[in-house]
Design a protein around this motif. Structure first.
Motif, PDB file in Angstrom:
ATOM      1  N   GLY A   3       0.817  -1.211   0.000  1.00 29.33           N
ATOM      2  CA  GLY A   3       0.000   0.000   0.000  1.00 29.33           C
ATOM      3  C   GLY A   3       0.851   1.261   0.000  1.00 29.33           C
ATOM      4  O   GLY A   3       0.529   2.237  -0.671  1.00 29.33           O
ATOM      5  N   ALA A   4       1.940   1.229   0.746  1.00 29.34           N
ATOM      6  CA  ALA A   4       2.845   2.387   0.770  1.00 29.34           C
ATOM      7  C   ALA A   4       3.489   2.602  -0.596  1.00 29.34           C
ATOM      8  O   ALA A   4       3.656   3.745  -1.039  1.00 29.34           O
ATOM      9  N   ARG A   5       3.822   1.507  -1.283  1.00 33.10           N
ATOM     10  CA  ARG A   5       4.393   1.637  -2.631  1.00 33.10           C
ATOM     11  C   ARG A   5       3.383   2.226  -3.604  1.00 33.10           C
ATOM     12  O   ARG A   5       3.726   3.038  -4.460  1.00 33.10           O
ATOM     13  N   HIS A   6       2.108   1.833  -3.461  1.00 33.27           N
ATOM     14  CA  HIS A   6       1.075   2.388  -4.347  1.00 33.27           C
ATOM     15  C   HIS A   6       0.896   3.889  -4.107  1.00 33.27           C
ATOM     16  O   HIS A   6       0.727   4.657  -5.056  1.00 33.27           O
ATOM     17  N   VAL A   7       0.932   4.293  -2.847  1.00 31.54           N
ATOM     18  CA  VAL A   7       0.825   5.722  -2.538  1.00 31.54           C
ATOM     19  C   VAL A   7       2.030   6.467  -3.101  1.00 31.54           C
ATOM     20  O   VAL A   7       1.894   7.541  -3.700  1.00 31.54           O
ATOM     21  N   TRP A   8       3.214   5.898  -2.933  1.00 28.88           N
ATOM     22  CA  TRP A   8       4.423   6.524  -3.449  1.00 28.88           C
ATOM     23  C   TRP A   8       4.383   6.600  -4.978  1.00 28.88           C
ATOM     24  O   TRP A   8       4.738   7.611  -5.571  1.00 28.88           O
ATOM     25  N   ASN A   9       3.949   5.535  -5.634  1.00 31.01           N
ATOM     26  CA  ASN A   9       3.829   5.524  -7.087  1.00 31.01           C
ATOM     27  C   ASN A   9       2.828   6.571  -7.570  1.00 31.01           C
ATOM     28  O   ASN A   9       3.054   7.243  -8.572  1.00 31.01           O
ATOM     29  N   ALA A  10       1.721   6.698  -6.854  1.00 27.27           N
ATOM     30  CA  ALA A  10       0.726   7.706  -7.219  1.00 27.27           C
ATOM     31  C   ALA A  10       1.299   9.112  -7.069  1.00 27.27           C
ATOM     32  O   ALA A  10       1.087   9.976  -7.922  1.00 27.27           O
ATOM     33  N   ALA A  11       2.057   9.340  -5.994  1.00 25.98           N
ATOM     34  CA  ALA A  11       2.653  10.666  -5.773  1.00 25.98           C
ATOM     35  C   ALA A  11       3.655  11.005  -6.873  1.00 25.98           C
ATOM     36  O   ALA A  11       3.659  12.122  -7.400  1.00 25.98           O
ATOM     37  N   ILE A  12       4.495  10.042  -7.241  1.00 28.16           N
ATOM     38  CA  ILE A  12       5.473  10.289  -8.310  1.00 28.16           C
ATOM     39  C   ILE A  12       4.757  10.542  -9.628  1.00 28.16           C
ATOM     40  O   ILE A  12       5.104  11.466 -10.375  1.00 28.16           O
ATOM     41  N   SER A  13       3.752   9.743  -9.934  1.00 30.17           N
ATOM     42  CA  SER A  13       3.016   9.888 -11.186  1.00 30.17           C
ATOM     43  C   SER A  13       2.312  11.238 -11.264  1.00 30.17           C
ATOM     44  O   SER A  13       2.353  11.914 -12.293  1.00 30.17           O
ATOM     45  N   LEU A  14       1.658  11.631 -10.188  1.00 27.01           N
ATOM     46  CA  LEU A  14       0.968  12.931 -10.166  1.00 27.01           C
ATOM     47  C   LEU A  14       1.950  14.090 -10.300  1.00 27.01           C
ATOM     48  O   LEU A  14       1.672  15.071 -10.991  1.00 27.01           O
ATOM     49  N   THR A  15       3.090  13.965  -9.648  1.00 20.79           N
ATOM     50  CA  THR A  15       4.094  15.028  -9.723  1.00 20.79           C
ATOM     51  C   THR A  15       4.605  15.202 -11.150  1.00 20.79           C
ATOM     52  O   THR A  15       4.677  16.321 -11.661  1.00 20.79           O
ATOM     53  N   LEU A  16       4.957  14.101 -11.786  1.00 22.69           N
ATOM     54  CA  LEU A  16       5.471  14.194 -13.157  1.00 22.69           C
ATOM     55  C   LEU A  16       4.404  14.664 -14.140  1.00 22.69           C
ATOM     56  O   LEU A  16       4.675  15.466 -15.033  1.00 22.69           O
ATOM     57  N   GLY A  17       3.181  14.184 -13.981  1.00 21.64           N
ATOM     58  CA  GLY A  17       2.094  14.637 -14.851  1.00 21.64           C
ATOM     59  C   GLY A  17       1.800  16.122 -14.667  1.00 21.64           C
ATOM     60  O   GLY A  17       1.568  16.846 -15.637  1.00 21.64           O
ATOM     61  N   ALA A  18       1.827  16.576 -13.413  1.00 24.05           N
ATOM     62  CA  ALA A  18       1.606  18.004 -13.156  1.00 24.05           C
ATOM     63  C   ALA A  18       2.742  18.854 -13.717  1.00 24.05           C
ATOM     64  O   ALA A  18       2.507  19.954 -14.232  1.00 24.05           O
ATOM     65  N   MET A  19       3.953  18.335 -13.645  1.00 22.71           N
ATOM     66  CA  MET A  19       5.091  19.081 -14.213  1.00 22.71           C
ATOM     67  C   MET A  19       4.930  19.253 -15.721  1.00 22.71           C
ATOM     68  O   MET A  19       5.192  20.338 -16.257  1.00 22.71           O
ATOM     69  N   ILE A  20       4.502  18.208 -16.410  1.00 22.82           N
ATOM     70  CA  ILE A  20       4.276  18.313 -17.855  1.00 22.82           C
ATOM     71  C   ILE A  20       3.202  19.349 -18.135  1.00 22.82           C
ATOM     72  O   ILE A  20       3.358  20.211 -19.007  1.00 22.82           O
ATOM     73  N   GLY A  21       2.100  19.284 -17.414  1.00 21.79           N
ATOM     74  CA  GLY A  21       1.008  20.233 -17.629  1.00 21.79           C
ATOM     75  C   GLY A  21       1.392  21.663 -17.307  1.00 21.79           C
ATOM     76  O   GLY A  21       1.099  22.587 -18.076  1.00 21.79           O
ATOM     77  N   ILE A  22       2.075  21.868 -16.200  1.00 17.62           N
ATOM     78  CA  ILE A  22       2.440  23.231 -15.793  1.00 17.62           C
ATOM     79  C   ILE A  22       3.476  23.828 -16.729  1.00 17.62           C
ATOM     80  O   ILE A  22       3.361  24.992 -17.140  1.00 17.62           O
ATOM     81  N   LEU A  23       4.500  23.045 -17.087  1.00 19.02           N
ATOM     82  CA  LEU A  23       5.520  23.563 -18.002  1.00 19.02           C
ATOM     83  C   LEU A  23       4.927  23.897 -19.366  1.00 19.02           C
ATOM     84  O   LEU A  23       5.248  24.929 -19.960  1.00 19.02           O
ATOM     85  N   GLY A  24       4.076  23.023 -19.866  1.00 22.98           N
ATOM     86  CA  GLY A  24       3.426  23.306 -21.139  1.00 22.98           C
ATOM     87  C   GLY A  24       2.517  24.517 -21.070  1.00 22.98           C
ATOM     88  O   GLY A  24       2.484  25.351 -21.976  1.00 22.98           O
ATOM     89  N   HIS A  25       1.789  24.624 -19.968  1.00 23.64           N
ATOM     90  CA  HIS A  25       0.882  25.760 -19.795  1.00 23.64           C
ATOM     91  C   HIS A  25       1.651  27.074 -19.722  1.00 23.64           C
ATOM     92  O   HIS A  25       1.301  28.046 -20.383  1.00 23.64           O
ATOM     93  N   GLN A  26       2.695  27.093 -18.917  1.00 30.13           N
ATOM     94  CA  GLN A  26       3.435  28.333 -18.697  1.00 30.13           C
ATOM     95  C   GLN A  26       4.308  28.714 -19.887  1.00 30.13           C
ATOM     96  O   GLN A  26       4.216  29.827 -20.388  1.00 30.13           O
ATOM     97  N   PHE A  27       5.166  27.797 -20.311  1.00 30.70           N
ATOM     98  CA  PHE A  27       6.190  28.160 -21.287  1.00 30.70           C
ATOM     99  C   PHE A  27       5.728  28.023 -22.734  1.00 30.70           C
ATOM    100  O   PHE A  27       5.888  28.942 -23.527  1.00 30.70           O
ATOM    101  N   VAL A  28       5.143  26.886 -23.079  1.00 27.04           N
ATOM    102  CA  VAL A  28       4.735  26.684 -24.470  1.00 27.04           C
ATOM    103  C   VAL A  28       3.520  27.547 -24.807  1.00 27.04           C
ATOM    104  O   VAL A  28       3.469  28.157 -25.870  1.00 27.04           O
TER     105      VAL A  28
END
Length: 72
Positions: A3-28
Motif C-alpha cells: 500500500g505504501a508503494r502504491h501511494v508513493w507511485n501515485a505521488a510520483i506519477s501525479l508530480t510528473l504529470g503536473a510538471m508536464i502540464g504546468i511547463l506546457g501551460h506556462q512556457f509553451v
C-alpha cells in the motif's frame, strides 16, 4: 508495504504529470501567445493539449508502476 508503494507511485506519477502540464501551460502556451498574438484560441488549444498529455502521462506512469509491483 504494498500500500505504501502504491501511494508513493501515485505521488510520483501525479508530480510528473503536473510538471508536464504546468511547463506546457506556462512556457509553451506563452511562447505561442507571443508568436501569434491575435490567435488566442491556438494558445488555449496548446495549453489544453499539454494538460491532456500530463493527465495521460500520470495514468501511464501509475499503471506501469502498479503492474510492475503486482508482477512480483
Amino acid at each position: 508495504m504494498r500500500g505504501a508503494r502504491h501511494v508513493w507511485n501515485a505521488a510520483i506519477s501525479l508530480t510528473l504529470g503536473a510538471m508536464i502540464g504546468i511547463l506546457g501551460h506556462q512556457f509553451v502556451g506563452d511562447a505561442v501567445t507571443r508568436l501569434w498574438p491575435d490567435q488566442a484560441m491556438i494558445a488555449d488549444l496548446v495549453r489544453a493539449t499539454f494538460w491532456t498529455l500530463g493527465i495521460a502521462a500520470t495514468g501511464v506512469l501509475f499503471f506501469s508502476y502498479y503492474l510492475d509491483d503486482t508482477g512480483r
